[in-house]
Design a protein around this motif. Sequence first.
Motif, PDB file in Angstrom:
ATOM      1  N   SER A 266       0.800  -1.219   0.000  1.00 34.73           N
ATOM      2  CA  SER A 266       0.000   0.000   0.000  1.00 34.73           C
ATOM      3  C   SER A 266       0.833   1.269   0.000  1.00 34.73           C
ATOM      4  N   CYS A 267       2.125   1.165   0.372  1.00 35.37           N
ATOM      5  CA  CYS A 267       2.957   2.368   0.376  1.00 35.37           C
ATOM      6  C   CYS A 267       3.235   2.874  -1.037  1.00 35.37           C
ATOM      7  N   LEU A 268       3.151   1.994  -2.034  1.00 34.75           N
ATOM      8  CA  LEU A 268       3.403   2.386  -3.429  1.00 34.75           C
ATOM      9  C   LEU A 268       2.120   2.490  -4.243  1.00 34.75           C
ATOM     10  N   THR A 269       0.981   2.418  -3.566  1.00 34.17           N
ATOM     11  CA  THR A 269      -0.315   2.447  -4.242  1.00 34.17           C
ATOM     12  C   THR A 269      -0.997   3.775  -3.969  1.00 34.17           C
ATOM     13  N   LEU A 270      -1.275   4.537  -5.019  1.00 34.66           N
ATOM     14  CA  LEU A 270      -1.968   5.811  -4.844  1.00 34.66           C
ATOM     15  C   LEU A 270      -3.461   5.553  -4.641  1.00 34.66           C
ATOM     16  N   ALA A 271      -3.984   6.030  -3.532  1.00 29.48           N
ATOM     17  CA  ALA A 271      -5.389   5.779  -3.204  1.00 29.48           C
ATOM     18  C   ALA A 271      -6.326   6.334  -4.267  1.00 29.48           C
ATOM     19  N   ALA A 272      -5.989   7.484  -4.823  1.00 26.62           N
ATOM     20  CA  ALA A 272      -6.876   8.149  -5.777  1.00 26.62           C
ATOM     21  C   ALA A 272      -7.050   7.365  -7.073  1.00 26.62           C
ATOM     22  N   MET A 273      -6.161   6.433  -7.347  1.00 25.09           N
ATOM     23  CA  MET A 273      -6.234   5.655  -8.579  1.00 25.09           C
ATOM     24  C   MET A 273      -7.196   4.473  -8.476  1.00 25.09           C
ATOM     25  N   HIS A 274      -7.809   4.288  -7.305  1.00 23.65           N
ATOM     26  CA  HIS A 274      -8.617   3.088  -7.094  1.00 23.65           C
ATOM     27  C   HIS A 274     -10.015   3.428  -6.604  1.00 23.65           C
TER      28      HIS A 274
END
Length: 207
Positions: free
Chosen positions: A113-121
């Motif tokens: 989750s540290c490399l996952t942008l929340a806004a993209m999901h």
Amino acid sequence: MTDREHIAGSSHPLPPSAISRRTVLQLAGGSASFAVIPGVSAQPAPAPGDPGKVLQRVRLIVNGEARELELDPRQSLLDLLRETLDLTGTKKGCNQGACGACTVLLNGRRVVSCLTLAAMHDGAEIVTIEGLAEGEELHPLQSAFIEHEGLQCGFCTPGQIMSGVACIAEGHAGSPEEIQFWMSGNICRCGAYPGIVAAMAEAAGAG
């Protein structure tokens, strides 16, 4: 009349020999603060805590609960979970995607989750370690970790368990060797790997 008044434009300036070096430096500093670039009007400084961020509205289902949030599009899913939703079971380890401590399930698949942008999901379903148990009943892999002592300090354990749940669902827990290979992205600095593998093998029915 002071030296400053003379240099600033008095009709009776002092001779150069009467002007001190300190006075010149003071005036130079003061003049610089009033310098204006032609054609550019001065703008007030932004208020503290108001960096002018553009927020993005995102809808997520987190541990079965629908959430609608306004967030900075640069915010990681990890920071959203920990800082905004107060789901601190997901740990911030290296913050570079290398240790696996921040692993969560995103639409059923494990991600760091540290490399996952929340806004993209937008619209995604997120499951964290807090969402595994059914009330007071632990997930089978959580119970197996306790039984096989698959932890020491416990910092990596949420990420190990979330990755393990996905690993079993992927069909990658058929043997200790297979478990070790497919769990290699999750690091345990305490070295509790034998217990982790045993717990996963039991939960998967492979041991």
